[in-house]
Design an enzyme around this catalytic site. Sequence first.
Site, PDB file in Angstrom:
ATOM      1  N   SER A 153      -8.244   3.575   9.105  1.00  0.00           N
ATOM      2  CA  SER A 153      -8.835   3.503   7.668  1.00  0.00           C
ATOM      3  C   SER A 153      -8.020   2.821   6.541  1.00  0.00           C
ATOM      4  O   SER A 153      -8.671   1.917   5.858  1.00  0.00           O
ATOM      5  CB  SER A 153      -8.735   5.101   7.312  1.00  0.00           C
ATOM      6  OG  SER A 153      -8.960   5.144   5.837  1.00  0.00           O
ATOM      7  N   HIS A 174       0.841  -1.136  -0.013  1.00  0.00           N
ATOM      8  CA  HIS A 174      -0.085  -0.002  -0.014  1.00  0.00           C
ATOM      9  C   HIS A 174       0.964   1.174   0.165  1.00  0.00           C
ATOM     10  O   HIS A 174       1.752   1.262   0.709  1.00  0.00           O
ATOM     11  CB  HIS A 174      -0.951  -0.020   1.349  1.00  0.00           C
ATOM     12  CG  HIS A 174      -1.694   1.295   1.416  1.00  0.00           C
ATOM     13  ND1 HIS A 174      -2.932   1.484   0.597  1.00  0.00           N
ATOM     14  CD2 HIS A 174      -1.482   2.563   1.946  1.00  0.00           C
ATOM     15  CE1 HIS A 174      -3.407   2.568   0.898  1.00  0.00           C
ATOM     16  NE2 HIS A 174      -2.774   3.151   1.693  1.00  0.00           N
ATOM     17  N   ARG A 223     -15.324  12.576   7.860  1.00  0.00           N
ATOM     18  CA  ARG A 223     -13.902  13.023   8.260  1.00  0.00           C
ATOM     19  C   ARG A 223     -13.619  14.123   7.262  1.00  0.00           C
ATOM     20  O   ARG A 223     -13.261  15.194   7.619  1.00  0.00           O
ATOM     21  CB  ARG A 223     -12.897  12.013   8.380  1.00  0.00           C
ATOM     22  CG  ARG A 223     -12.818  11.240   9.501  1.00  0.00           C
ATOM     23  CD  ARG A 223     -12.030   9.936   9.501  1.00  0.00           C
ATOM     24  NE  ARG A 223     -10.690  10.280   9.067  1.00  0.00           N
ATOM     25  CZ  ARG A 223      -9.742   9.502   8.508  1.00  0.00           C
ATOM     26  NH1 ARG A 223     -10.044   8.431   8.131  1.00  0.00           N
ATOM     27  NH2 ARG A 223      -8.492   9.974   8.294  1.00  0.00           N
ATOM     28  N   LYS A 250      -8.950  -1.709   5.440  1.00  0.00           N
ATOM     29  CA  LYS A 250      -9.188  -2.143   3.991  1.00  0.00           C
ATOM     30  C   LYS A 250      -8.388  -3.014   3.758  1.00  0.00           C
ATOM     31  O   LYS A 250      -8.716  -4.009   2.787  1.00  0.00           O
ATOM     32  CB  LYS A 250      -9.173  -0.927   3.116  1.00  0.00           C
ATOM     33  CG  LYS A 250     -10.365   0.074   3.346  1.00  0.00           C
ATOM     34  CD  LYS A 250     -10.202   1.419   2.613  1.00  0.00           C
ATOM     35  CE  LYS A 250      -9.240   2.180   3.028  1.00  0.00           C
ATOM     36  NZ  LYS A 250      -9.289   3.871   2.643  1.00  0.00           N
ATOM     37  N   ASP A 266     -15.635   2.147   7.040  1.00  0.00           N
ATOM     38  CA  ASP A 266     -14.388   3.165   6.486  1.00  0.00           C
ATOM     39  C   ASP A 266     -14.874   4.365   5.570  1.00  0.00           C
ATOM     40  O   ASP A 266     -14.825   5.464   5.515  1.00  0.00           O
ATOM     41  CB  ASP A 266     -13.251   2.620   6.092  1.00  0.00           C
ATOM     42  CG  ASP A 266     -12.180   3.549   5.425  1.00  0.00           C
ATOM     43  OD1 ASP A 266     -11.890   4.311   6.182  1.00  0.00           O
ATOM     44  OD2 ASP A 266     -11.813   3.572   4.251  1.00  0.00           O
TER      45      ASP A 266
HETATM   46  N1  URA Z   1      -6.058   6.927   2.938  1.00  0.00           N
HETATM   47  C1  URA Z   1      -6.987   6.252   3.374  1.00  0.00           C
HETATM   48  O1  URA Z   1      -7.274   5.243   2.896  1.00  0.00           O
HETATM   49  N2  URA Z   1      -7.537   6.877   4.765  1.00  0.00           N
HETATM   50  C2  URA Z   1      -7.078   7.789   5.262  1.00  0.00           C
HETATM   51  O2  URA Z   1      -7.513   8.151   6.253  1.00  0.00           O
HETATM   52  C3  URA Z   1      -5.969   8.640   4.724  1.00  0.00           C
HETATM   53  C4  URA Z   1      -5.617   8.147   3.501  1.00  0.00           C
END
Ligand code: URA
Length: 434
Positions: A183, A82, A168, A187, A161
Site C-alpha cells: 500500500s 514517507h 481492508r 503510492k 490501493d
Molecule cells: N498507510 C498506508 O498508506 N497504507 C497502509 O496500509 C497503512 C498505512
Amino acid sequence: MRPEELIRKKRDAGALTREEIFFLIEHYTRDAIPDYQMAAWLMAVFWRGMTPAETADLTEAMMRSGQVLDLSELPGAKVDKHSTGGVGDKTSLVIAPVVAAAGLPVPMISGRGLGHTGGTLDKLEAIPGFNVRLTLPEFRRALAEVGCALIGQTAEIAPADRKLYALRDVTATVESIPLITASILSKKLAEGIDALVLDVKVGSGAFMKDRESATRLARSLQEIGTRMGKRVVALLTNMDQVLGRAVGNALEVEEAVAVLKGEEREDLRALCRQLCAWMLVLGGAAQTLEEGGQRYDELVRSGAAAEKFRQIIARQGGDPRVVDDPRRLPQARERRDFPAPASGYLARMDAERIGRAAMVLGAGRARVEDAIDPAVGLVLHKKVGERMEQGEPLATLYFNHAERLADASARLEGAFRVEPSPPKPTPLVFETLT
Ligand code: URA
C-alpha cells in the site's frame, strides 16, 4: 484463472505467481472481481503472509493500476520521504524545501490525518490559499519550476490501493506487513522517484506500538523498495513523545518554519536534519551522512531553505508571507493553560492521548469525511526529561469551541507521568536499515 482458485491457494499457504497477482489486482481495480472475493483473499493473506517476491509483485501490480510518473526529463535524482505517521510530525514541511534547495527534485504525494495522527496535506492547507489539489500535469510543471510540489493522492495514482484500503479498513485486514508494504510503496513509487527515505515510527503515538512489529515493517519496506530498483533507507524512530512541541495544523506550520529558519526545537530539528542528510546521500547530493548534515545546516543558515518554502507556497497559490509572519496563519480565538500535575521530571508522555486531545479540539478527524479546524491544537512546554513545578503550564490549548475543552483536558490528564528523578534518555533513531 478464477478468483476462488487464488483464494484457495493463499488459504492453503501457497505462493501466488506474478501473473496471478496481476490478474487479481487488474480485475479488482476494474470491478471485475467483487469485494467479497477480494476480502476473502485479503484475509487469507493476513493469516498466511506473502513471500518477498509476492509482496514485490503486489506492490508493482498496485502501482501499475494507475499512472506511474516518468520524471526522467528533470535533472537530478528524484527523492522523497514517507513517514508511517505520528503526533506532531511536521518533518515534511522542513525536509521538502531543504532538499529541493539542495537541487534535488522532491515530488511529494501526501496524505491527510486520521485519528490521533496528523497529515501533511492538512498542515499545508492551514496556509491561506495553499492548493494541494493540483492535477498531475500541474504537479509536474510546479516540480519543474520550483523543484518541489506537495499534493494529495489523485484518482490516477494507485487506484487499486484506494479500493483495497477501503476494503481492508472494514474487514480487519489493515495490520498485515505485506499489505501495508504494498500500500505504502505502490503510492510512493508511482511518483517517479529514484530514492526514498522511510521514517517508521515506533511508540505510544505511532501506528506500530512495539519495536518488533515496527522493525518487521521497516525491513519489509526497505527490502521490497530495493527489489523494485530504488535506493531505499528505513529509519526506525522514536514516537514515544510528540515530535517538537506543537500539535495542530497552523501551530505545526509555525513550528516547521521556525526549524526551517534555524531554531533549535530539540528532536524535531535533529530528525529533520538526519532525514535530509539521508535524502541528500541517496540522491547523490552528498557523499556521506556527515556532509549531508552539513549541507542541511548551510541551507538553513543561508536562508535558502526558507526561501525555497516561500517559492513552493507561492507556486501552489498560498500566502508566502506566513514564513515571515506566522500571525497570517489561522489563529484560535481562545487559549487555556494545562497545569503540570506535580513537581518533578516529565518521565513519559502518551503521544496518542495528546494527539486525541488535539483531535477533539478540532485539529484532526475521527472519520475520513470530518472537517478540521486549522487554527486549533496545543503546544507543549515540556519535553520528556525536563523538570517542572506543580501548577506551572505544561501545555497550552488553542481552541474555538469552549465546549470541547473539558474532553480535551480530560484526555491530557492521563497523558503525562511525572517522577522525582530524570528518566533515562532514549534514542531518537533506534535503528537505520540500509
Ligand atoms: N498507510 C498506508 O498508506 N497504507 C497502509 O496500509 C497503512 C498505512
